[in-house]
Scaffold this motif. Structure first.
Motif, mmCIF file in Angstrom:
data_model
loop_
_atom_site.group_PDB
_atom_site.id
_atom_site.type_symbol
_atom_site.label_atom_id
_atom_site.label_comp_id
_atom_site.label_asym_id
_atom_site.label_seq_id
_atom_site.Cartn_x
_atom_site.Cartn_y
_atom_site.Cartn_z
ATOM 1 N N GLU A 89 0.837 -1.205 0.000
ATOM 2 C CA GLU A 89 0.000 0.000 0.000
ATOM 3 C C GLU A 89 0.869 1.251 0.000
ATOM 4 N N LYS A 90 1.944 1.230 0.786
ATOM 5 C CA LYS A 90 2.861 2.366 0.820
ATOM 6 C C LYS A 90 3.605 2.502 -0.506
ATOM 7 N N ILE A 91 4.032 1.372 -1.059
ATOM 8 C CA ILE A 91 4.758 1.396 -2.335
ATOM 9 C C ILE A 91 3.887 1.984 -3.440
ATOM 10 N N SER A 92 2.590 1.702 -3.391
ATOM 11 C CA SER A 92 1.685 2.173 -4.450
ATOM 12 C C SER A 92 1.600 3.695 -4.513
ATOM 13 N N ASN A 93 2.009 4.376 -3.441
ATOM 14 C CA ASN A 93 1.969 5.842 -3.415
ATOM 15 C C ASN A 93 3.369 6.459 -3.429
ATOM 16 N N THR A 94 4.368 5.635 -3.736
ATOM 17 C CA THR A 94 5.756 6.101 -3.667
ATOM 18 C C THR A 94 6.346 6.226 -5.068
ATOM 19 N N TYR A 95 6.904 7.400 -5.356
ATOM 20 C CA TYR A 95 7.570 7.626 -6.637
ATOM 21 C C TYR A 95 8.986 7.053 -6.590
ATOM 22 N N MET A 96 9.439 6.563 -7.740
ATOM 23 C CA MET A 96 10.786 5.996 -7.832
ATOM 24 C C MET A 96 11.483 6.525 -9.076
ATOM 25 N N GLN A 97 12.705 7.015 -8.874
ATOM 26 C CA GLN A 97 13.517 7.459 -10.007
ATOM 27 C C GLN A 97 14.717 6.524 -10.151
ATOM 28 N N TRP A 118 9.500 -1.791 -10.338
ATOM 29 C CA TRP A 118 8.720 -0.896 -9.470
ATOM 30 C C TRP A 118 7.248 -0.855 -9.894
ATOM 31 N N GLU A 119 7.001 -0.932 -11.180
ATOM 32 C CA GLU A 119 5.617 -0.971 -11.658
ATOM 33 C C GLU A 119 4.923 -2.252 -11.211
ATOM 34 N N ILE A 120 5.622 -3.372 -11.304
ATOM 35 C CA ILE A 120 5.030 -4.646 -10.886
ATOM 36 C C ILE A 120 4.772 -4.649 -9.383
ATOM 37 N N LEU A 121 5.638 -3.968 -8.633
ATOM 38 C CA LEU A 121 5.410 -3.832 -7.196
ATOM 39 C C LEU A 121 4.216 -2.933 -6.900
ATOM 40 N N GLY A 122 3.782 -2.182 -7.911
ATOM 41 C CA GLY A 122 2.640 -1.298 -7.731
ATOM 42 C C GLY A 122 3.018 0.147 -7.518
ATOM 43 N N GLY A 123 4.318 0.465 -7.620
ATOM 44 C CA GLY A 123 4.788 1.817 -7.368
ATOM 45 C C GLY A 123 4.645 2.743 -8.567
ATOM 46 N N LEU A 124 5.193 3.954 -8.409
ATOM 47 C CA LEU A 124 5.062 4.999 -9.428
ATOM 48 C C LEU A 124 6.444 5.389 -9.944
ATOM 49 N N PRO A 125 6.920 4.757 -11.009
ATOM 50 C CA PRO A 125 8.221 5.147 -11.559
ATOM 51 C C PRO A 125 8.121 6.476 -12.304
ATOM 52 N N CYS A 126 9.184 7.232 -12.256
ATOM 53 C CA CYS A 126 9.223 8.489 -13.006
ATOM 54 C C CYS A 126 10.502 8.540 -13.834
ATOM 55 N N SER A 127 10.649 9.587 -14.600
ATOM 56 C CA SER A 127 11.763 9.693 -15.540
ATOM 57 C C SER A 127 13.097 9.576 -14.807
ATOM 58 N N LEU A 156 12.442 15.201 -10.494
ATOM 59 C CA LEU A 156 11.940 14.310 -9.444
ATOM 60 C C LEU A 156 11.204 15.117 -8.377
ATOM 61 N N TYR A 157 11.802 16.232 -7.980
ATOM 62 C CA TYR A 157 11.170 17.095 -6.970
ATOM 63 C C TYR A 157 9.818 17.607 -7.473
ATOM 64 N N ARG A 158 9.779 18.021 -8.728
ATOM 65 C CA ARG A 158 8.548 18.555 -9.306
ATOM 66 C C ARG A 158 7.476 17.459 -9.413
ATOM 67 N N THR A 159 7.886 16.284 -9.818
ATOM 68 C CA THR A 159 6.940 15.171 -9.969
ATOM 69 C C THR A 159 6.290 14.816 -8.638
ATOM 70 N N ILE A 160 7.109 14.769 -7.587
ATOM 71 C CA ILE A 160 6.578 14.392 -6.272
ATOM 72 C C ILE A 160 5.714 15.506 -5.691
ATOM 73 N N LYS A 165 0.745 12.371 -12.391
ATOM 74 C CA LYS A 165 0.339 11.016 -12.746
ATOM 75 C C LYS A 165 0.940 10.617 -14.091
ATOM 76 N N SER A 166 1.005 9.320 -14.306
ATOM 77 C CA SER A 166 1.482 8.805 -15.592
ATOM 78 C C SER A 166 0.415 7.907 -16.193
#
Length: 329
Positions: A89-97, A118-127, A156-160, A165-166
């Motif tokens: 649940e926490k991972i699903s709301n966490t951005y990852m670079q 990270w996507e398979i874990l349910g997280g939010l990957p970013c650029s 990364l700072y701006r995305t968070i 959303k992606s």
């Protein structure tokens, strides 16, 4: 805002990834972001507990170095721990670079691997950022490269901060409809406790010893039961044995369905019955279990079984005829 950096390299002095994450740290701190770095190689005995450090973060950076192939063992173990013990649940709301520097071929594939994981874990990957570095000094002195690194940190700072959303990806669709990897149905608190136990070598060693002890105990119990089942007819023959004076003989019964032959040694009033091969045998006999059971039940005799062809034998036939006298059923 808080961002954790997880470095999966070996900590070599000339590792370009260390330089990149150092620059990113400086930029994020200027933006008043609390940054905490975890060098996974320093926590190699407690990697299973690292996913519990996601609790109060807004985003993470997964940084690794491609030295010959892939993302490296430490980073892979860390991702495995996220899958097994992480709070989904926490991972699903966490951005990852993802940050991947390479001294050989494969930085793009490694970056893709981190994003997919990270996507398979349910997280939010970013650029992310990936690159090939042939000479670390030239790389560090290149102003354009440094500018690119700083821009990635700002992105990364701006995305968070804006919670950008992606678009949905097929990895999430595959996870929901196809992926059926068995997982433990645990609460976040139970996962945290389990991860601590897993990383405790003393506890794991004790558990293994306990399991081995239990396995040995059950094997012994099963072995005793199997030994009783694999040695039929011995008690019945011993119970009906009638010794004959000056009579000595050795019999070997090959009973269908039983691996080893039944060996009977008679020496006047001494009787030895066991399963196994022996060199000294006067009579070899072969018959089925049903014939042996008929003899024990008193419905058949050894002599009659031989005469009707239901038992085949070779050896001393006079000794064969004595079976009904020493074992009257």
């Amino acid at each position: 805002m808080k961002i954790n950096i997880y470095y999966g390299g070996r900590g070599l002095l000339d590792d370009p990834t260390l330089y990149v994450i150092s620059r990113i740290e400086n930029v994020l701190k200027e933006l008043r972001v609390k940054v905490e770095r975890y060098n996974i190689y320093e926590h190699k005995n407690e990697i299973a507990t690292l996913p519990q450090t996601f609790k109060d973060v807004d985003g993470i950076i997964l940084a690794t170095t491609v030295e010959w192939l892939g993302i490296g063992g430490y980073m892979q173990q860390f991702l495995d721990a996220c899958w097994l013990y992480g709070d989904k649940e926490k991972i699903s709301n966490t951005y990852m670079q993802p940050i991947v520097m390479s001294t050989t071929y494969g930085e793009r594939e490694a970056e893709t691997t981190l994003c997919n994981a990270w996507e398979i874990l349910g997280g939010l990957p970013c650029s992310g950022l990936c690159g090939y570095v042939e000479d670390i000094t030239t790389f560090q002195l290149n102003k354009e490269y440094n500018l690119i690194i700083e821009k990635r940190a700002e992105n990364l700072y701006r995305t968070i901060s804006q919670k950008i959303k992606s678009l949905p990806t097929s990895n999430q669709a595959v996870k929901q409809s196809v992926l059926r990897t068995q997982q433990l149905n645990l609460t976040p608190q139970e996962s945290e406790q389990l991860s601590k136990y897993v990383s405790d070598d003393t506890y794991v060693k004790q558990q293994k010893e306990d399991i081995e002890e239990l396995a040995t105990m059950f094997k012994d119990m099963l072995g005793q039961q199997a030994s009783t089942d694999d040695m039929p007819y011995i008690k019945e023959l011993e119970a009906h044995f009638i010794p004959l004076r000056e009579f000595k003989a050795c019999y070997s019964f090959n009973i269908e369905g039983i691996k080893n032959p039944l060996y009977i040694k008679v020496d006047e009033d001494k009787l030895d019955i066991h399963y196994g091969e022996e060199d000294i045998v006067d009579v070899y006999a072969k018959f089925s279990k049903s014939i042996m059971e008929s003899i024990i039940d008193g419905h058949m005799t050894f002599q009659r079984a031989f005469m009707t062809g239901e038992m085949t034998a070779k050896g001393n036939f006079k000794t064969l005829r004595m079976l009904d006298q020493i074992f009257p059923f």
